[in-house]
Scaffold this motif. Structure first.
Motif, PDB file in Angstrom:
ATOM      1  N   TRP A 190     -12.126   2.620   9.159  1.00 34.02           N
ATOM      2  CA  TRP A 190     -11.584   1.408   8.319  1.00 34.02           C
ATOM      3  C   TRP A 190     -11.431   0.344   8.769  1.00 34.02           C
ATOM      4  O   TRP A 190     -10.855  -0.339  10.429  1.00 34.02           O
ATOM      5  CB  TRP A 190     -10.692   1.983   7.427  1.00 34.02           C
ATOM      6  CG  TRP A 190     -10.586   3.544   6.647  1.00 34.02           C
ATOM      7  CD1 TRP A 190     -10.345   4.546   7.153  1.00 34.02           C
ATOM      8  CD2 TRP A 190     -10.959   3.439   5.386  1.00 34.02           C
ATOM      9  NE1 TRP A 190     -11.364   5.508   6.005  1.00 34.02           N
ATOM     10  CE2 TRP A 190     -10.747   4.414   5.196  1.00 34.02           C
ATOM     11  CE3 TRP A 190     -11.489   2.389   4.413  1.00 34.02           C
ATOM     12  CZ2 TRP A 190     -11.932   4.695   3.566  1.00 34.02           C
ATOM     13  CZ3 TRP A 190     -11.194   2.368   2.844  1.00 34.02           C
ATOM     14  CH2 TRP A 190     -12.285   4.121   3.224  1.00 34.02           C
ATOM     15  N   THR A 204      -9.590   0.163  -0.846  1.00 34.90           N
ATOM     16  CA  THR A 204      -9.524   1.315  -0.990  1.00 34.90           C
ATOM     17  C   THR A 204      -9.495   1.114  -2.961  1.00 34.90           C
ATOM     18  O   THR A 204      -9.240   2.389  -3.305  1.00 34.90           O
ATOM     19  CB  THR A 204      -8.153   1.615  -1.531  1.00 34.90           C
ATOM     20  OG1 THR A 204      -7.057  -0.284  -1.868  1.00 34.90           O
ATOM     21  CG2 THR A 204      -7.004   1.606   0.258  1.00 34.90           C
ATOM     22  N   PHE A 216       0.823  -1.206  -0.115  1.00 32.46           N
ATOM     23  CA  PHE A 216       0.030  -0.139  -0.387  1.00 32.46           C
ATOM     24  C   PHE A 216       1.004   0.910  -0.005  1.00 32.46           C
ATOM     25  O   PHE A 216       0.571   2.348   0.298  1.00 32.46           O
ATOM     26  CB  PHE A 216      -1.025   0.100   1.108  1.00 32.46           C
ATOM     27  CG  PHE A 216      -1.851  -1.464   1.011  1.00 32.46           C
ATOM     28  CD1 PHE A 216      -3.183  -0.062   0.062  1.00 32.46           C
ATOM     29  CD2 PHE A 216      -1.858  -2.252   1.227  1.00 32.46           C
ATOM     30  CE1 PHE A 216      -4.275  -1.383   0.421  1.00 32.46           C
ATOM     31  CE2 PHE A 216      -2.857  -3.245   1.542  1.00 32.46           C
ATOM     32  CZ  PHE A 216      -4.161  -3.320   0.836  1.00 32.46           C
TER      33      PHE A 216
END
Length: 440
Positions: free
Chosen positions: A439, A146, A47
């Motif tokens: 999240w 995402t 990420f």
């Protein structure tokens, strides 16, 4: 029911598929801190995160050790000890309409190294996790994402929306009710216990919320091992007239430019058990001196706050997007777990490319909002509404935040009998807008 998810066997189908490319699918021994740290560094790299220092590893490792931690390794890689793909899963409770919960297979940390893209590795990982969840009789899977274009192909549907709110406090005069409780500043650490109990009490009020703990909870209070984060966070609690905690807000104030009279308040988290606590906290935030803007990300798309301000144009809702994606694995268990807003008889012709939820189902909802589901083998009842839909669209409808009428107009759901979408809308809609406040 206790699920032994961490020790469940590897999915043989995906393992064999990856082995044909010389790749190894394996579970990480989460009791081996070095192996887990190596996996975590690879996941963070996936990420685009910086390499984690030892101090952050020491904070995170104990909190993820309970999860099912899976990776794909390439023995021919120059760094063969690091996985080229990652995924992490565990079981947690998902709130569904009717202030009820259902066990859900939480999926996170899905990453594939750029060096190994376009080889079907991500598909192998996700399908393996879904087959594992189904083998353990977990009825639904959930994730926050995402990228929004990936997960529909695996049967996930967007079921909860969120929005980022920006409020110009120079224009927004409070016209809502006056709260009679007490506001107090407290240190973040003092909310670890009482605040957690409140969050878990409140989560049943909103479909889409999940039962979370550990690092997911501690990072909201800035007590997750990041000194800078802790130092700048302010927490204010709201107690009712009886002295009982009914809400709290955590926020940071950031100076904007060179004018000290102009600051931005970044809301990290706000939770309330009562409408009065909600009003008391928002009223307080809106009238903090030297603050001209409030930034409140990841809020529900339907905030009462909009109707408590003198000028609704002082509010901008940006970043409206799908936040929670839901994947139905067991249709009868999932549909009987929630409650419904109107009685009815429904025939659901569900298609699922992966086969978990494929079938023709008869859903019967009675006056108290409870339901029964059975496979339909004969003719559909004459008075039944009937629709055909994919499992991802069933996931989108599941929590009551998406209208089947909208999906019919979009060409995603097919009415097999006229008027079926309106009947389904009356029954499936949630009186509370679905919302997920974190999240994971």
């Amino acid at each position: 029911m206790k699920y032994e998810y961490a020790a469940a066997p590897l999915d043989a189908v995906s393992a064999e598929r990856l082995a044909t490319q010389g790749l190894d699918l394996a579970l990480v021994d989460t009791s081996d801190s070095e192996a887990l740290a190596t996996w975590l560094q690879a996941e963070n790299r996936g990420f685009h995160g910086a390499r984690l220092p030892q101090s952050k590893l020491e904070v995170q490792l104990p909190h993820i050790a309970h999860r099912r931690t899976t990776g794909v390794w390439d023995p021919d890689s120059a760094d063969a000890a690091s996985p080229v793909a990652t995924v992490s899963t565990w079981v947690m409770d998902l709130t569904v309409p009717g202030e009820r919960s259902i066990p859900a297979w939480a999926v996170t940390a899905v990453s594939v190294s750029p060096t190994h893209r376009r080889r079907g590795i991500g598909r192998a990982l996700l399908e393996a996790e879904l087959r594992t969840a189904a083998s353990l009789n977990v009825p639904v899977a959930v994730l926050t994402v995402t990228e929004a274009t990936i997960y529909g192909r695996y049967g996930f549907g967007p079921s909860v929306m969120s929005a980022d709110w920006t409020i110009d406090t120079t224009r927004a005069r409070w016209i809502g009710p006056e709260a009679s409780g007490t506001l107090s500043f407290v240190e973040p650490e003092t909310m670890l216990s009482d605040g957690y109990d409140l969050v878990q009490r409140v989560r049943l009020q909103s479909p889409g919320q999940v039962k979370f703990t550990g690092i997911l909870w501690e990072r909201l209070l800035g007590v997750n091992g990041d000194p800078e984060s802790t130092k700048s966070l302010r927490v204010v609690r709201y107690d009712d007239d009886e002295g009982e905690l009914q809400g709290f807000a955590a926020y940071r104030v950031v100076e904007i430019g060179e004018d000290f009279t102009s600051h931005r308040l970044d809301l990290a988290y706000l939770v309330s058990a009562t409408d009065e606590a909600y009003a008391g906290l928002w009223h307080f935030l809106l009238e903090i001196d030297l603050v001209s803007t409030i930034s409140a990300p990841l809020r529900t798309i339907d905030e009462p706050l909009l109707w408590q301000l003198s000028d609704q144009r002082a509010v901008r809702r940006t970043g409206v997007r799908e936040h929670l994606w839901t994947r139905i694995l067991d249709v009868p268990v999932a549909l009987t777990a929630r409650r419904y807003s109107a009685p009815g008889i429904f025939v659901l012709d569900v298609s699922d490319d992966l086969g978990f939820a494929d079938g023709l189902f008869l859903l019967t909802v009675v006056a108290d909002g409870s339901a029964s589901v059975e496979l339909l083998t004969g003719e559909a009842p004459d008075d039944a509404a009937a629709i055909a839909l994919t499992v991802d669209d069933l996931g989108a409808l599941y929590l009551g935040g998406v209208s089947p009428i909208t999906l019919v107009r979009a060409g995603r759901v097919t009415e097999l009998r006229p008027g079926s979408a309106a009947s389904l809308e009356a029954s499936f809609r949630s009186p509370v807008t679905p919302w997920l406040s974190i999240w994971f």
